[in-house]
Design a protein around this motif. Structure first.
Motif, PDB file in Angstrom:
ATOM      1  N   GLN A  44      39.598   2.548 -20.063  1.00 18.55           N
ATOM      2  CA  GLN A  44      38.468   1.627 -20.096  1.00 18.55           C
ATOM      3  C   GLN A  44      38.940   0.183 -20.038  1.00 18.55           C
ATOM      4  O   GLN A  44      38.312  -0.653 -19.399  1.00 18.55           O
ATOM      5  CB  GLN A  44      37.633   1.834 -21.351  1.00 18.55           C
ATOM      6  N   SER A  45      40.039  -0.099 -20.700  1.00 17.88           N
ATOM      7  CA  SER A  45      40.581  -1.453 -20.659  1.00 17.88           C
ATOM      8  C   SER A  45      40.994  -1.835 -19.244  1.00 17.88           C
ATOM      9  O   SER A  45      40.729  -2.947 -18.775  1.00 17.88           O
ATOM     10  CB  SER A  45      41.772  -1.581 -21.599  1.00 17.88           C
ATOM     11  N   LEU A  46      41.632  -0.906 -18.546  1.00 14.94           N
ATOM     12  CA  LEU A  46      42.034  -1.168 -17.164  1.00 14.94           C
ATOM     13  C   LEU A  46      40.817  -1.346 -16.253  1.00 14.94           C
ATOM     14  O   LEU A  46      40.835  -2.183 -15.343  1.00 14.94           O
ATOM     15  CB  LEU A  46      42.923  -0.045 -16.648  1.00 14.94           C
ATOM     16  N   MET A  47      39.759  -0.598 -16.491  1.00 13.91           N
ATOM     17  CA  MET A  47      38.552  -0.741 -15.683  1.00 13.91           C
ATOM     18  C   MET A  47      37.898  -2.097 -15.911  1.00 13.91           C
ATOM     19  O   MET A  47      37.355  -2.697 -14.982  1.00 13.91           O
ATOM     20  CB  MET A  47      37.564   0.384 -15.992  1.00 13.91           C
ATOM     21  N   GLN A  48      37.940  -2.594 -17.132  1.00 13.72           N
ATOM     22  CA  GLN A  48      37.378  -3.910 -17.398  1.00 13.72           C
ATOM     23  C   GLN A  48      38.208  -5.012 -16.736  1.00 13.72           C
ATOM     24  O   GLN A  48      37.661  -6.006 -16.257  1.00 13.72           O
ATOM     25  CB  GLN A  48      37.272  -4.145 -18.906  1.00 13.72           C
ATOM     26  N   ILE A  49      39.519  -4.836 -16.718  1.00 14.54           N
ATOM     27  CA  ILE A  49      40.381  -5.798 -16.020  1.00 14.54           C
ATOM     28  C   ILE A  49      40.077  -5.768 -14.522  1.00 14.54           C
ATOM     29  O   ILE A  49      39.983  -6.813 -13.868  1.00 14.54           O
ATOM     30  CB  ILE A  49      41.863  -5.501 -16.300  1.00 14.54           C
ATOM     31  N   TYR A  50      39.900  -4.569 -13.970  1.00 10.91           N
ATOM     32  CA  TYR A  50      39.532  -4.431 -12.561  1.00 10.91           C
ATOM     33  C   TYR A  50      38.201  -5.123 -12.285  1.00 10.91           C
ATOM     34  O   TYR A  50      38.046  -5.840 -11.308  1.00 10.91           O
ATOM     35  CB  TYR A  50      39.464  -2.946 -12.191  1.00 10.91           C
ATOM     36  N   HIS A  51      37.246  -4.921 -13.158  1.00  8.27           N
ATOM     37  CA  HIS A  51      35.932  -5.531 -12.982  1.00  8.27           C
ATOM     38  C   HIS A  51      36.038  -7.052 -13.013  1.00  8.27           C
ATOM     39  O   HIS A  51      35.448  -7.738 -12.177  1.00  8.27           O
ATOM     40  CB  HIS A  51      34.983  -5.036 -14.075  1.00  8.27           C
ATOM     41  N   ALA A  52      36.774  -7.581 -13.949  1.00  5.39           N
ATOM     42  CA  ALA A  52      36.929  -9.032 -14.039  1.00  5.39           C
ATOM     43  C   ALA A  52      37.626  -9.591 -12.796  1.00  5.39           C
ATOM     44  O   ALA A  52      37.240 -10.651 -12.288  1.00  5.39           O
ATOM     45  CB  ALA A  52      37.712  -9.393 -15.292  1.00  5.39           C
ATOM     46  N   SER A  53      38.618  -8.879 -12.287  1.00  7.73           N
ATOM     47  CA  SER A  53      39.331  -9.374 -11.107  1.00  7.73           C
ATOM     48  C   SER A  53      38.465  -9.311  -9.856  1.00  7.73           C
ATOM     49  O   SER A  53      38.587 -10.165  -8.977  1.00  7.73           O
ATOM     50  CB  SER A  53      40.632  -8.617 -10.903  1.00  7.73           C
ATOM     51  N   THR A  54      37.573  -8.337  -9.748  1.00  8.01           N
ATOM     52  CA  THR A  54      36.701  -8.289  -8.575  1.00  8.01           C
ATOM     53  C   THR A  54      35.562  -9.296  -8.686  1.00  8.01           C
ATOM     54  O   THR A  54      35.063  -9.766  -7.668  1.00  8.01           O
ATOM     55  CB  THR A  54      36.116  -6.880  -8.353  1.00  8.01           C
ATOM     56  N   LEU A  55      35.173  -9.657  -9.887  1.00 10.46           N
ATOM     57  CA  LEU A  55      34.133 -10.674 -10.038  1.00 10.46           C
ATOM     58  C   LEU A  55      34.616 -12.052  -9.597  1.00 10.46           C
ATOM     59  O   LEU A  55      33.812 -12.906  -9.236  1.00 10.46           O
ATOM     60  CB  LEU A  55      33.660 -10.740 -11.490  1.00 10.46           C
ATOM     61  N   ILE A  56      35.905 -12.271  -9.604  1.00  9.41           N
ATOM     62  CA  ILE A  56      36.460 -13.540  -9.150  1.00  9.41           C
ATOM     63  C   ILE A  56      36.158 -13.755  -7.666  1.00  9.41           C
ATOM     64  O   ILE A  56      36.040 -14.882  -7.207  1.00  9.41           O
ATOM     65  CB  ILE A  56      37.981 -13.574  -9.422  1.00  9.41           C
ATOM     66  N   GLY A  57      35.979 -12.672  -6.923  1.00 13.65           N
ATOM     67  CA  GLY A  57      35.685 -12.775  -5.491  1.00 13.65           C
ATOM     68  C   GLY A  57      34.422 -13.560  -5.203  1.00 13.65           C
ATOM     69  O   GLY A  57      34.344 -14.289  -4.209  1.00 13.65           O
ATOM     70  N   ILE A  58      33.423 -13.456  -6.049  1.00 13.44           N
ATOM     71  CA  ILE A  58      32.177 -14.196  -5.866  1.00 13.44           C
ATOM     72  C   ILE A  58      32.447 -15.698  -5.955  1.00 13.44           C
ATOM     73  O   ILE A  58      31.961 -16.488  -5.145  1.00 13.44           O
ATOM     74  CB  ILE A  58      31.135 -13.757  -6.905  1.00 13.44           C
TER      75      ILE A  58
END
Length: 67
Positions: A44-58
């Motif tokens: 879950q921690s890794l998924m949250q890091i993934y989510h945060a890194s993809t939100l940077i794209g916006i």
């Protein structure tokens, strides 16, 4: 020549940020099962890091299109 490099760099930035936005929307709009689990674990921690890194794209896309 310098202006041409700048345009190529901007195009690559927009493509990269668009890819991040698409990955974010595809994955998180599907409501992944990992988010249903109540226990906190490394996955879950890794998924949250993934989510945060993809939100940077916006943000990158917004900055790139204003130039």
């Amino acid at each position: 020549m310098n202006k041409e490099r700048k345009n190529i760099g901007l195009a690559m930035l927009l493509i990269f940020s668009s890819l991040l936005v698409c990955l974010d929307r595809i994955f998180w709009q599907s409501s992944p099962d990992i988010l249903i689990n109540d226990k906190v674990n490394i996955q879950q921690s890794l998924m949250q890091i993934y989510h945060a890194s993809t939100l940077i794209g916006i943000d990158i896309f917004a900055i790139g299109t204003t130039r």
